[in-house]
Design a protein around this motif. Structure first.
Motif, PDB file in Angstrom:
ATOM      1  N   UNK A   1     -15.373  -4.581   5.362  1.00 48.24           N
ATOM      2  CA  UNK A   1     -14.394  -4.523   6.443  1.00 48.24           C
ATOM      3  C   UNK A   1     -15.135  -4.659   7.760  1.00 48.24           C
ATOM      4  N   UNK A   2     -14.515  -5.312   8.737  1.00 47.06           N
ATOM      5  CA  UNK A   2     -15.090  -5.419  10.071  1.00 47.06           C
ATOM      6  C   UNK A   2     -14.660  -4.212  10.899  1.00 47.06           C
ATOM      7  N   UNK A   3     -15.641  -3.453  11.346  1.00 45.90           N
ATOM      8  CA  UNK A   3     -15.411  -2.375  12.297  1.00 45.90           C
ATOM      9  C   UNK A   3     -15.773  -2.889  13.686  1.00 45.90           C
ATOM     10  N   UNK A   4     -15.431  -2.122  14.716  1.00 43.34           N
ATOM     11  CA  UNK A   4     -15.791  -2.538  16.063  1.00 43.34           C
ATOM     12  C   UNK A   4     -17.272  -2.405  16.328  1.00 43.34           C
ATOM     13  N   UNK A   5     -17.857  -1.276  15.919  1.00 43.24           N
ATOM     14  CA  UNK A   5     -19.270  -0.997  16.178  1.00 43.24           C
ATOM     15  C   UNK A   5     -19.847  -0.233  14.995  1.00 43.24           C
ATOM     16  N   UNK A   6     -21.181  -0.124  14.976  1.00 44.55           N
ATOM     17  CA  UNK A   6     -21.841   0.674  13.941  1.00 44.55           C
ATOM     18  C   UNK A   6     -21.483   2.144  14.074  1.00 44.55           C
ATOM     19  N   UNK A   7     -21.152   2.588  15.280  1.00 48.29           N
ATOM     20  CA  UNK A   7     -20.723   3.978  15.471  1.00 48.29           C
ATOM     21  C   UNK A   7     -19.432   4.243  14.712  1.00 48.29           C
TER      22      UNK A   7
ATOM     23  N   UNK B   1      -5.043  -5.642   0.241  1.00 51.51           N
ATOM     24  CA  UNK B   1      -5.850  -4.761   1.085  1.00 51.51           C
ATOM     25  C   UNK B   1      -5.104  -4.533   2.397  1.00 51.51           C
ATOM     26  N   UNK B   2      -5.002  -3.297   2.803  1.00 54.25           N
ATOM     27  CA  UNK B   2      -4.458  -2.953   4.126  1.00 54.25           C
ATOM     28  C   UNK B   2      -5.594  -2.315   4.928  1.00 54.25           C
ATOM     29  N   UNK B   3      -6.151  -3.075   5.841  1.00 55.23           N
ATOM     30  CA  UNK B   3      -7.351  -2.600   6.531  1.00 55.23           C
ATOM     31  C   UNK B   3      -7.083  -1.425   7.480  1.00 55.23           C
ATOM     32  N   UNK B   4      -5.826  -1.143   7.755  1.00 55.69           N
ATOM     33  CA  UNK B   4      -5.526   0.047   8.561  1.00 55.69           C
ATOM     34  C   UNK B   4      -6.053   1.306   7.891  1.00 55.69           C
ATOM     35  N   UNK B   5      -6.208   1.264   6.554  1.00 56.58           N
ATOM     36  CA  UNK B   5      -6.660   2.425   5.787  1.00 56.58           C
ATOM     37  C   UNK B   5      -8.182   2.458   5.637  1.00 56.58           C
ATOM     38  N   UNK B   6      -8.866   1.541   6.293  1.00 56.76           N
ATOM     39  CA  UNK B   6     -10.328   1.479   6.210  1.00 56.76           C
ATOM     40  C   UNK B   6     -10.961   1.736   7.577  1.00 56.76           C
ATOM     41  N   UNK B   7     -10.182   2.184   8.557  1.00 58.46           N
ATOM     42  CA  UNK B   7     -10.681   2.289   9.932  1.00 58.46           C
ATOM     43  C   UNK B   7      -9.960   3.423  10.649  1.00 58.46           C
TER      44      UNK B   7
ATOM     45  N   UNK C   1      -8.368   8.064   5.333  1.00 57.78           N
ATOM     46  CA  UNK C   1      -7.866   7.415   6.539  1.00 57.78           C
ATOM     47  C   UNK C   1      -6.452   6.854   6.426  1.00 57.78           C
ATOM     48  N   UNK C   2      -5.858   6.897   5.251  1.00 54.28           N
ATOM     49  CA  UNK C   2      -4.548   6.268   5.074  1.00 54.28           C
ATOM     50  C   UNK C   2      -3.421   7.126   5.642  1.00 54.28           C
ATOM     51  N   UNK C   3      -2.524   6.473   6.344  1.00 49.99           N
ATOM     52  CA  UNK C   3      -1.235   7.054   6.712  1.00 49.99           C
ATOM     53  C   UNK C   3      -0.180   6.003   6.379  1.00 49.99           C
ATOM     54  N   UNK C   4       0.986   6.463   5.983  1.00 46.65           N
ATOM     55  CA  UNK C   4       1.976   5.489   5.500  1.00 46.65           C
ATOM     56  C   UNK C   4       3.388   5.883   5.903  1.00 46.65           C
ATOM     57  N   UNK C   5       3.681   5.889   7.205  1.00 40.91           N
ATOM     58  CA  UNK C   5       5.051   6.193   7.629  1.00 40.91           C
ATOM     59  C   UNK C   5       6.015   5.088   7.190  1.00 40.91           C
ATOM     60  N   UNK C   6       7.274   5.372   7.274  1.00 36.85           N
ATOM     61  CA  UNK C   6       8.296   4.464   6.762  1.00 36.85           C
ATOM     62  C   UNK C   6       8.187   3.068   7.360  1.00 36.85           C
TER      63      UNK C   6
END
Length: 370
Positions: free
Chosen positions: A158-164, A356-362, A338-343
């Motif tokens: 997955x691509x993150x913004x930074x190594x931090x 893949x839903x990358x929202x759950x990886x960041x 990291x996953x959240x899944x509102x309606x």
């Protein structure tokens, strides 16, 4: 912009969106402007020569009521903004770490900005997710990472913004994995390890993750080990903490420390982490790109022991900031943390676990098409 005659005969300028031909015209001018900047970049002092607060004296203290011409904006950039720029792309720039983009990368950024995709889930733009999955597999194969890091198994990239950010999400996954095992009330007992050469992002990640910074062991590395973390020193610290009733959960090794470009002994540290049921993260943000070259690949020997591996293409791979690539062997650890899944985010493809839903990886929900 368009003009309108006022009662006093003054031409008042109003606002309207650019049409396609105006966009084409101004786009060409912007490309010309950037091309000229690159052509002239060696003529600028690398470090900006302005004093703090310089810009406040050059720009009005409130937003303009009416638009300005494109040429006027470019003139402001030439005379007000460029003097305050430190030229990271200058061939004379040697500060901090490699940070070179490319003109090809710039063109890709134009396309990404034009699409303006907010690709947090597969359904929001399938191409954005699937291209990232495929290209991260390409890069993993070029680095000769173990197959467990590929999307064809339980892992993936997955691509993150930074190594931090990469370090933070890895630490959160490690924290929650440990707490699921020992109980949620033992957060204050968790301990994290690195060397005193490890990037300061480790301390910040501990603060954000709720781990007491006093439980972040930055173990001394000396010239005797070329400033690499000694497995013996790490082992002694881990043993002492276990004897004191604490719970070691996370060991960070570095390939190319910022201060000294030290390379930690990955294989030995990885075995130590595994023996103590700890998450082993490799921060190769600085030097990982070099390991694509066969003659440097040995610097990441031992990566097969890692739970997560990170490097920054926006350092040596001519890729525009921000592009920090993170691979994990088991993506379910990230998703559980990291996953959240509102309606409003629910959809058939996600619920059937087909994508893949990358929202759950960041950390954030939204993400760019990179």
């Amino acid at each position: 912009m368009e003009g309108k005659e006022c009662g006093n005969g003054v031409q008042k300028v109003g606002m309207r969106a650019m049409d396609a031909e105006e966009l084409r015209e101004h786009g060409h001018r912007m490309v010309d402007f950037i091309s000229d900047y690159y052509k002239e970049i060696e003529s600028y002092p690398v470090r900006s020569q302005v004093q703090p607060g310089y810009l406040r004296n050059l720009i009005p203290d409130s937003a303009p009521d009416m638009p300005e011409s494109f040429e006027s904006i470019l003139e402001d950039i030439r005379h007000k903004i460029i003097p305050g720029v430190t030229h990271w792309q200058s061939p004379k720039y040697f500060a901090y770490y490699p940070s070179n983009s490319s003109t090809a990368g710039f063109l890709g950024e134009m396309l990404s900005a034009g699409f303006n995709i907010v690709g947090f889930s597969w359904v929001t733009s399938p191409a954005a997710t699937e291209l990232e999955v495929i290209v991260l597999d390409w890069l993993a194969k070029v680095l000769k990472l173990p197959e467990q890091f590929l999307s064809t198994g339980k892992g993936g990239g997955v691509i993150q913004g930074t190594a931090s950010e990469a370090m933070l999400v890895a630490l959160l996954a490690a924290r929650d994995k440990a707490l699921r095992r020992v109980g949620q009330n033992l957060l204050e007992n968790l301990v994290v390890y690195g060397s005193d050469q490890t990037h300061s992002a480790l301390i910040k990640a501990c603060k954000i993750a709720g781990i007491n910074p006093m439980n972040c062991r930055l173990l001394q590395a000396t010239f005797m080990t070329n400033y690499a973390l000694s497995p013996e020193v790490a082992s002694e610290s881990i043993s002492n903490d276990i004897a004191a009733g604490l719970l070691p959960i996370f060991l960070c090794a570095t390939v190319g420390t910022t201060s000294s470009t030290a390379v930690d002994p990955l294989a030995a540290l990885g075995r130590l982490a595994k023996a103590n049921d700890m998450w082993f993260h490799i921060d190769a943000a600085y030097a990982g790109s070099a390991c694509i070259c066969p003659e440097y690949r040995h610097y990441i020997d031992g990566v097969e022991e890692a739970d997560s591996f990170n490097m920054n293409p926006h350092k040596w791979l001519l890729t525009n900031f921000d592009c920090s690539t993170l691979w994990v062997k088991d993506s379910s650890n990230l998703i559980q943390s990291l996953s959240t899944n509102p309606e409003f985010l629910r959809n058939k493809a996600s619920e059937e676990d087909l994508v893949v839903d990358y929202k759950d990886w960041q950390i954030p929900l939204g993400r760019r098409f990179r």
